[in-house]
Design a protein around this motif. Sequence first.
Motif, PDB file in Angstrom:
ATOM      1  N   SER A 184       0.850  -1.191   0.000  1.00 11.31           N
ATOM      2  CA  SER A 184       0.000   0.000   0.000  1.00 11.31           C
ATOM      3  C   SER A 184       0.885   1.240   0.000  1.00 11.31           C
ATOM      4  N   GLY A 185       0.265   2.393   0.139  1.00 12.15           N
ATOM      5  CA  GLY A 185       1.017   3.634   0.184  1.00 12.15           C
ATOM      6  C   GLY A 185       2.010   3.704   1.322  1.00 12.15           C
ATOM      7  N   ILE A 186       1.771   2.942   2.403  1.00 12.16           N
ATOM      8  CA  ILE A 186       2.722   2.917   3.518  1.00 12.16           C
ATOM      9  C   ILE A 186       4.100   2.491   3.051  1.00 12.16           C
ATOM     10  N   ALA A 187       4.138   1.526   2.144  1.00 10.16           N
ATOM     11  CA  ALA A 187       5.421   1.019   1.659  1.00 10.16           C
ATOM     12  C   ALA A 187       6.200   2.068   0.875  1.00 10.16           C
ATOM     13  N   ALA A 188       5.510   3.111   0.432  1.00 10.88           N
ATOM     14  CA  ALA A 188       6.166   4.187  -0.324  1.00 10.88           C
ATOM     15  C   ALA A 188       6.590   5.352   0.556  1.00 10.88           C
ATOM     16  N   PRO A 214     -10.149   4.810   1.016  1.00  9.10           N
ATOM     17  CA  PRO A 214      -9.639   6.193   1.029  1.00  9.10           C
ATOM     18  C   PRO A 214      -8.472   6.442   1.976  1.00  9.10           C
ATOM     19  N   TYR A 215      -7.881   5.366   2.523  1.00 13.00           N
ATOM     20  CA  TYR A 215      -6.803   5.529   3.502  1.00 13.00           C
ATOM     21  C   TYR A 215      -5.427   5.437   2.837  1.00 13.00           C
ATOM     22  N   LEU A 216      -4.404   5.875   3.579  1.00 10.50           N
ATOM     23  CA  LEU A 216      -2.993   5.560   3.321  1.00 10.50           C
ATOM     24  C   LEU A 216      -2.476   6.040   1.975  1.00 10.50           C
ATOM     25  N   ALA A 217      -2.769   7.256   1.625  1.00  4.64           N
ATOM     26  CA  ALA A 217      -2.292   7.797   0.354  1.00  4.64           C
ATOM     27  C   ALA A 217      -0.769   7.863   0.333  1.00  4.64           C
ATOM     28  N   PRO A 218      -0.160   7.496  -0.795  1.00  2.91           N
ATOM     29  CA  PRO A 218       1.300   7.578  -0.906  1.00  2.91           C
ATOM     30  C   PRO A 218       1.746   9.012  -1.151  1.00  2.91           C
ATOM     31  N   PRO A 219       3.031   9.294  -0.971  1.00  2.15           N
ATOM     32  CA  PRO A 219       3.547  10.606  -1.351  1.00  2.15           C
ATOM     33  C   PRO A 219       3.282  10.852  -2.834  1.00  2.15           C
ATOM     34  N   PRO A 220       2.965  12.058  -3.244  1.00  3.41           N
ATOM     35  CA  PRO A 220       2.960  13.317  -2.473  1.00  3.41           C
ATOM     36  C   PRO A 220       1.602  13.665  -1.873  1.00  3.41           C
ATOM     37  N   HIS A 221       0.712  12.662  -1.767  1.00  2.00           N
ATOM     38  CA  HIS A 221      -0.644  12.919  -1.266  1.00  2.00           C
ATOM     39  C   HIS A 221      -0.835  12.445   0.168  1.00  2.00           C
ATOM     40  N   ARG A 222       0.232  12.077   0.841  1.00  2.00           N
ATOM     41  CA  ARG A 222       0.121  11.541   2.192  1.00  2.00           C
ATOM     42  C   ARG A 222      -0.674  12.499   3.094  1.00  2.00           C
ATOM     43  N   GLY A 223      -1.576  11.921   3.870  1.00  2.00           N
ATOM     44  CA  GLY A 223      -2.406  12.717   4.760  1.00  2.00           C
ATOM     45  C   GLY A 223      -3.696  13.196   4.136  1.00  2.00           C
ATOM     46  N   LYS A 224      -3.833  12.994   2.832  1.00  2.00           N
ATOM     47  CA  LYS A 224      -5.054  13.370   2.133  1.00  2.00           C
ATOM     48  C   LYS A 224      -5.838  12.113   1.775  1.00  2.00           C
ATOM     49  N   ARG A 225      -6.997  12.283   1.227  1.00  2.00           N
ATOM     50  CA  ARG A 225      -7.799  11.138   0.818  1.00  2.00           C
ATOM     51  C   ARG A 225      -7.096  10.370  -0.304  1.00  2.00           C
ATOM     52  N   ASN A 226      -7.034   9.087  -0.147  1.00  2.00           N
ATOM     53  CA  ASN A 226      -6.445   8.236  -1.171  1.00  2.00           C
ATOM     54  C   ASN A 226      -7.510   7.875  -2.204  1.00  2.00           C
ATOM     55  N   GLU A 227      -7.083   7.486  -3.391  1.00  2.00           N
ATOM     56  CA  GLU A 227      -8.005   7.007  -4.407  1.00  2.00           C
ATOM     57  C   GLU A 227      -7.253   6.079  -5.360  1.00  2.00           C
ATOM     58  N   PRO A 228      -7.976   5.209  -6.093  1.00  2.00           N
ATOM     59  CA  PRO A 228      -7.316   4.184  -6.901  1.00  2.00           C
ATOM     60  C   PRO A 228      -6.265   4.690  -7.881  1.00  2.00           C
ATOM     61  N   ALA A 229      -6.409   5.902  -8.388  1.00  7.15           N
ATOM     62  CA  ALA A 229      -5.416   6.430  -9.329  1.00  7.15           C
ATOM     63  C   ALA A 229      -4.016   6.426  -8.739  1.00  7.15           C
ATOM     64  N   LEU A 233       1.415   5.580  -8.214  1.00  5.76           N
ATOM     65  CA  LEU A 233       2.480   6.236  -7.455  1.00  5.76           C
ATOM     66  C   LEU A 233       3.190   5.244  -6.539  1.00  5.76           C
ATOM     67  N   THR A 234       2.408   4.414  -5.848  1.00  4.10           N
ATOM     68  CA  THR A 234       3.013   3.378  -5.002  1.00  4.10           C
ATOM     69  C   THR A 234       3.810   2.395  -5.850  1.00  4.10           C
ATOM     70  N   ALA A 235       3.251   2.020  -6.988  1.00  5.09           N
ATOM     71  CA  ALA A 235       3.933   1.063  -7.856  1.00  5.09           C
ATOM     72  C   ALA A 235       5.267   1.613  -8.361  1.00  5.09           C
ATOM     73  N   ALA A 236       5.307   2.878  -8.699  1.00  6.06           N
ATOM     74  CA  ALA A 236       6.545   3.469  -9.196  1.00  6.06           C
ATOM     75  C   ALA A 236       7.632   3.432  -8.131  1.00  6.06           C
ATOM     76  N   ARG A 237       7.251   3.676  -6.871  1.00  4.24           N
ATOM     77  CA  ARG A 237       8.241   3.611  -5.776  1.00  4.24           C
ATOM     78  C   ARG A 237       8.667   2.180  -5.520  1.00  4.24           C
ATOM     79  N   MET A 238       7.738   1.248  -5.541  1.00 10.02           N
ATOM     80  CA  MET A 238       8.067  -0.148  -5.267  1.00 10.02           C
ATOM     81  C   MET A 238       8.862  -0.788  -6.399  1.00 10.02           C
ATOM     82  N   ALA A 239       8.720  -0.302  -7.607  1.00  7.39           N
ATOM     83  CA  ALA A 239       9.503  -0.834  -8.722  1.00  7.39           C
ATOM     84  C   ALA A 239      10.995  -0.720  -8.433  1.00  7.39           C
TER      85      ALA A 239
END
Length: 271
Positions: A184-188, A214-229, A233-239
């Motif tokens: 999830s976004g936590i990993a990023a 709507p939880y755990l948005a990755p950077p640069p949206h951390r702290g805001k509402r998350n969404e599937p789009a 961003l998480t995938a790019a960091r995990m790559a």
Amino acid sequence: MPADIDTPEIVDSHTHLDFPDFDGERDAVIERARAAGVTRMVTICTRLKHEPRVRAIAEAYDGVFYAAGTHPMSAAEEPMATVEELVALAAHPKFVGIGETGLDYHYSADSAAVQRESLRVHIEAARQTGLPLIIHARDADNDMARILTEEYRAGPFTGVLHCFTSGAALARAGLEIGFYLSASGIAAFPKSTDLREIFAAAPVERILVETDAPYLAPPPHRGKRNEPAYTALTAARMAEVWGLTPAAFARQTTANFDRLFTKAAALGKAA
């Protein structure tokens, strides 16, 4: 709007599109996801009484599938699910997973015994349907590893440790019985170095990505509402963890999703 031809296609394997955070703008949220390359997503029901509304969302949108179960934090408040109930729900064409279920001792340790009972019910439903089990685990690594291992020995089943933030021992236990780990976004997050090291020790063929929106948005949206789009961003960091390009990682995790969520793969993006 479809994804740009140069945008790699990817799957959000775990989101909550029925939550009120998305009321009034689900069309736009799903459109933004598609524009970002997220061509498929699995929306998760966490209380079985809400299954009809989650099912309706999956029925309304191409590329949206669903799963249902009793979240461990709700296990003491909800009627105990039955294997028969879950198996019956699985007859729906777009129902592709069992859960989320699991153990959460961080906030709900007082209901640990009920959570364990509920988890075993969901495991049996996963066995009978052949659908993957979607596991939530928090501050319960030892019990989770023990139960998954015991139950697997009693009869195989497949699944994913969703939004994985647990320790290396649980990751190994899950991988040993054929489970997948989902990032999830936590990993990023910048400070999630130790978590990324646990992921790095796993085969990339066993990795999924998700938002848990709507939880755990990755950077640069951390702290805001998350969404599937934001899956992209998480995938790019995990790559980077496996030294892959974002496009190569997107292809790999999409193949992984299809291997685990075989029912969704058979139906395809247009279902």
